[in-house]
Scaffold this motif. Sequence first.
Motif, PDB file in Angstrom:
ATOM      1  N   LEU A 210       2.018  -7.250   1.158  1.00 12.97           N
ATOM      2  CA  LEU A 210       1.155  -7.906   0.169  1.00 12.97           C
ATOM      3  C   LEU A 210       0.477  -9.138   0.747  1.00 12.97           C
ATOM      4  O   LEU A 210      -0.587  -9.560   0.274  1.00 12.97           O
ATOM      5  CB  LEU A 210       1.970  -8.296  -1.066  1.00 12.97           C
ATOM      6  CG  LEU A 210       2.627  -7.159  -1.850  1.00 12.97           C
ATOM      7  CD1 LEU A 210       3.517  -7.720  -2.952  1.00 12.97           C
ATOM      8  CD2 LEU A 210       1.567  -6.224  -2.427  1.00 12.97           C
ATOM      9  N   ASN A 211       1.074  -9.718   1.785  1.00 12.66           N
ATOM     10  CA  ASN A 211       0.541 -10.949   2.357  1.00 12.66           C
ATOM     11  C   ASN A 211      -0.669 -10.731   3.262  1.00 12.66           C
ATOM     12  O   ASN A 211      -1.201 -11.683   3.832  1.00 12.66           O
ATOM     13  CB  ASN A 211       1.639 -11.697   3.129  1.00 12.66           C
ATOM     14  CG  ASN A 211       2.584 -12.414   2.189  1.00 12.66           C
ATOM     15  OD1 ASN A 211       2.196 -12.883   1.129  1.00 12.66           O
ATOM     16  ND2 ASN A 211       3.849 -12.500   2.579  1.00 12.66           N
ATOM     17  N   GLN A 212      -1.148  -9.503   3.360  1.00 10.77           N
ATOM     18  CA  GLN A 212      -2.381  -9.279   4.119  1.00 10.77           C
ATOM     19  C   GLN A 212      -3.587  -9.845   3.370  1.00 10.77           C
ATOM     20  O   GLN A 212      -4.657 -10.046   3.960  1.00 10.77           O
ATOM     21  CB  GLN A 212      -2.588  -7.805   4.410  1.00 10.77           C
ATOM     22  CG  GLN A 212      -2.793  -6.923   3.187  1.00 10.77           C
ATOM     23  CD  GLN A 212      -2.789  -5.455   3.547  1.00 10.77           C
ATOM     24  OE1 GLN A 212      -3.779  -4.921   4.044  1.00 10.77           O
ATOM     25  NE2 GLN A 212      -1.666  -4.791   3.325  1.00 10.77           N
ATOM     26  N   VAL A 235      -1.520  -2.455   7.812  1.00  8.86           N
ATOM     27  CA  VAL A 235      -0.450  -3.434   7.635  1.00  8.86           C
ATOM     28  C   VAL A 235       0.782  -2.772   7.019  1.00  8.86           C
ATOM     29  O   VAL A 235       1.917  -2.976   7.473  1.00  8.86           O
ATOM     30  CB  VAL A 235      -0.925  -4.627   6.782  1.00  8.86           C
ATOM     31  CG1 VAL A 235       0.241  -5.571   6.471  1.00  8.86           C
ATOM     32  CG2 VAL A 235      -2.033  -5.385   7.505  1.00  8.86           C
ATOM     33  N   TRP A 236       0.568  -1.989   5.969  1.00 10.43           N
ATOM     34  CA  TRP A 236       1.702  -1.292   5.340  1.00 10.43           C
ATOM     35  C   TRP A 236       2.401  -0.410   6.370  1.00 10.43           C
ATOM     36  O   TRP A 236       3.628  -0.434   6.485  1.00 10.43           O
ATOM     37  CB  TRP A 236       1.211  -0.458   4.161  1.00 10.43           C
ATOM     38  CG  TRP A 236       2.328   0.148   3.358  1.00 10.43           C
ATOM     39  CD1 TRP A 236       3.081  -0.471   2.396  1.00 10.43           C
ATOM     40  CD2 TRP A 236       2.828   1.487   3.466  1.00 10.43           C
ATOM     41  NE1 TRP A 236       4.023   0.412   1.905  1.00 10.43           N
ATOM     42  CE2 TRP A 236       3.889   1.612   2.538  1.00 10.43           C
ATOM     43  CE3 TRP A 236       2.484   2.582   4.249  1.00 10.43           C
ATOM     44  CZ2 TRP A 236       4.600   2.798   2.378  1.00 10.43           C
ATOM     45  CZ3 TRP A 236       3.196   3.763   4.089  1.00 10.43           C
ATOM     46  CH2 TRP A 236       4.249   3.871   3.160  1.00 10.43           C
ATOM     47  N   ASN A 237       1.635   0.348   7.119  1.00  7.04           N
ATOM     48  CA  ASN A 237       2.227   1.204   8.149  1.00  7.04           C
ATOM     49  C   ASN A 237       2.892   0.384   9.247  1.00  7.04           C
ATOM     50  O   ASN A 237       3.951   0.758   9.767  1.00  7.04           O
ATOM     51  CB  ASN A 237       1.144   2.103   8.752  1.00  7.04           C
ATOM     52  CG  ASN A 237       0.872   3.330   7.907  1.00  7.04           C
ATOM     53  OD1 ASN A 237       1.683   4.236   7.837  1.00  7.04           O
ATOM     54  ND2 ASN A 237      -0.284   3.345   7.253  1.00  7.04           N
ATOM     55  N   GLY A 238       2.289  -0.756   9.579  1.00  9.26           N
ATOM     56  CA  GLY A 238       2.827  -1.585  10.644  1.00  9.26           C
ATOM     57  C   GLY A 238       4.216  -2.103  10.353  1.00  9.26           C
ATOM     58  O   GLY A 238       5.090  -2.126  11.240  1.00  9.26           O
ATOM     59  N   VAL A 301       8.651 -11.350  11.366  1.00  7.34           N
ATOM     60  CA  VAL A 301       8.698  -9.896  11.485  1.00  7.34           C
ATOM     61  C   VAL A 301       7.316  -9.436  11.952  1.00  7.34           C
ATOM     62  O   VAL A 301       6.361  -9.455  11.176  1.00  7.34           O
ATOM     63  CB  VAL A 301       9.037  -9.226  10.140  1.00  7.34           C
ATOM     64  CG1 VAL A 301       9.074  -7.703  10.302  1.00  7.34           C
ATOM     65  CG2 VAL A 301      10.363  -9.738   9.591  1.00  7.34           C
ATOM     66  N   PRO A 302       7.165  -9.048  13.218  1.00  3.97           N
ATOM     67  CA  PRO A 302       5.836  -8.648  13.696  1.00  3.97           C
ATOM     68  C   PRO A 302       5.389  -7.334  13.076  1.00  3.97           C
ATOM     69  O   PRO A 302       6.180  -6.401  12.927  1.00  3.97           O
ATOM     70  CB  PRO A 302       6.025  -8.524  15.209  1.00  3.97           C
ATOM     71  CG  PRO A 302       7.483  -8.281  15.395  1.00  3.97           C
ATOM     72  CD  PRO A 302       8.170  -8.996  14.286  1.00  3.97           C
ATOM     73  N   SER A 308      -2.659 -12.753  17.634  1.00  5.73           N
ATOM     74  CA  SER A 308      -3.377 -13.696  16.766  1.00  5.73           C
ATOM     75  C   SER A 308      -3.252 -13.364  15.288  1.00  5.73           C
ATOM     76  O   SER A 308      -3.704 -14.143  14.438  1.00  5.73           O
ATOM     77  CB  SER A 308      -4.866 -13.719  17.147  1.00  5.73           C
ATOM     78  OG  SER A 308      -5.448 -12.436  16.974  1.00  5.73           O
ATOM     79  N   ASN A 309      -2.642 -12.244  14.950  1.00  5.78           N
ATOM     80  CA  ASN A 309      -2.478 -11.867  13.545  1.00  5.78           C
ATOM     81  C   ASN A 309      -1.573 -12.884  12.854  1.00  5.78           C
ATOM     82  O   ASN A 309      -0.415 -13.058  13.250  1.00  5.78           O
ATOM     83  CB  ASN A 309      -1.866 -10.466  13.447  1.00  5.78           C
ATOM     84  CG  ASN A 309      -1.782  -9.951  12.018  1.00  5.78           C
ATOM     85  OD1 ASN A 309      -1.827 -10.716  11.053  1.00  5.78           O
ATOM     86  ND2 ASN A 309      -1.641  -8.649  11.888  1.00  5.78           N
ATOM     87  N   PRO A 310      -2.054 -13.573  11.811  1.00  6.79           N
ATOM     88  CA  PRO A 310      -1.222 -14.587  11.142  1.00  6.79           C
ATOM     89  C   PRO A 310       0.116 -14.049  10.659  1.00  6.79           C
ATOM     90  O   PRO A 310       1.111 -14.775  10.660  1.00  6.79           O
ATOM     91  CB  PRO A 310      -2.103 -15.031   9.967  1.00  6.79           C
ATOM     92  CG  PRO A 310      -3.493 -14.748  10.404  1.00  6.79           C
ATOM     93  CD  PRO A 310      -3.405 -13.501  11.224  1.00  6.79           C
ATOM     94  N   LEU A 311       0.139 -12.783  10.253  1.00  9.31           N
ATOM     95  CA  LEU A 311       1.388 -12.204   9.764  1.00  9.31           C
ATOM     96  C   LEU A 311       2.460 -12.170  10.845  1.00  9.31           C
ATOM     97  O   LEU A 311       3.654 -12.154  10.537  1.00  9.31           O
ATOM     98  CB  LEU A 311       1.143 -10.789   9.230  1.00  9.31           C
ATOM     99  CG  LEU A 311       0.207 -10.665   8.024  1.00  9.31           C
ATOM    100  CD1 LEU A 311       0.006  -9.201   7.678  1.00  9.31           C
ATOM    101  CD2 LEU A 311       0.750 -11.433   6.820  1.00  9.31           C
TER     102      LEU A 311
END
Length: 434
Positions: A210-212, A235-238, A301-302, A308-311
């Motif tokens: 959800l944080n995307q 993102v969900w799949n990641g 959690v990558p 560079s992805n903030p998540l």
Amino acid sequence: MKKTWKKTLLWTMTGVLGFTLAGCGNASSQTNDAATTADGKVNIVITNGKGEIATQWAQAAKDFMAENPNIQVEALSGAVGDTVNLLDKLTASGKTVTMAMMSPDSITNKYKDFGIDLSQEKWNSETQYGVKDANGKIAGFPFSIEGFGLVYNKNVVEKAVGGSFDPFSINTRDKLKELLDKIKASGVTYPVAYQTENWSVANHYSTQFLNQAADPNTILDQLKAGTFNLASNPVWNGYYDTLDLLTSPEYNKYGERPLGKYYDDAHVSVGKGESAILFNGNWAYDSLKAVSGESFGFMPVPVDNAPSNPLNNKIAVGPTNILVINKNATPEQQAAAKKFLDWIVYNKKGQDFLVNQAQVISAFKNNPYKVSNPLGAAITDAIQANKTMPFSSNYVKVEDWGNILAPDIQKYIAKKETRAELAQAIETYYKNQK
């Protein structure tokens, strides 16, 4: 908090722990539901959902009254692990609770009509964590801040990497795999101890996608509208690609039989250094410290291999208990409750109560104290370094995710359900939401 909270934020009790506290002077210690006492004091009832701080809550009320002799506080606490809702119980008995502690999702769901607007309160300038109600107004005072991510045993990890370790350097999935391989090479057979309780795999791990969006509600609105395709969302799949890595037989102590009651064993394993990493939050320290005096920290959690992805560079942090003032209390009672909130934020004794006595991570930047719990301290450091993202569990109905969706996630982990089937289960759930 361990398994008893989180996950539904249990905040009540079979036997209510009541502290009827009289103020200074000649005030009667007899409490009732009247707005004022016999000698003219404003009478308020405040409930605490963190049963483990019942004694500190009672003392805080006494200290507050000593400085506010015109207010009498009846401070009530719930017992840890009881599922009877204290606010409901007191309301049913005819008592008006002036201010109640509850979970953040409550003011957009079950108690959406309970609270008053706190948007204009001074303390908002000291925090980013005020919680908004369904109308977009701040109605929740952030009492406690918590966070989750990959908890790691510092000694084990530092031995594996051969020196000091920056947890935020693990900002890709490949770097996480490389770290797991180094830990294995150092003599740790299973670097990960991954427990799979419903609250953990669902409310916490599986809501991170959800944080995307800058506002997690954006994704939820799209899910409810049937316009968000999980199966095609990177993102969900990641996050599930990373979960596959963490729960694999190659790295996970329970990989051959991933589903089971592993909570306690996982903490013993990481606490002793037999494993190095588990997915959990700062509440896990109570279990870890019982095993070992070693230090612990948090890694993000990558979700992919983009540094560079903030998540990939943040941990999930946010309020897990909020204080809400009852709109049905009298104006005088509401004003008294607001004074109590100001006391927590601005008074030295209030600041000390929150952090040093209750060992709660303060949401307020003016609070000079820092919790001694190393996982809590790591969260404080992450907040100060701007390395946090929203506590995604706060945006969902935790009971539904724990009871309705968690079984599908657990089946996925056990390879008894495909990722496509899991996506369909989550999408179907949201399409049926009103």
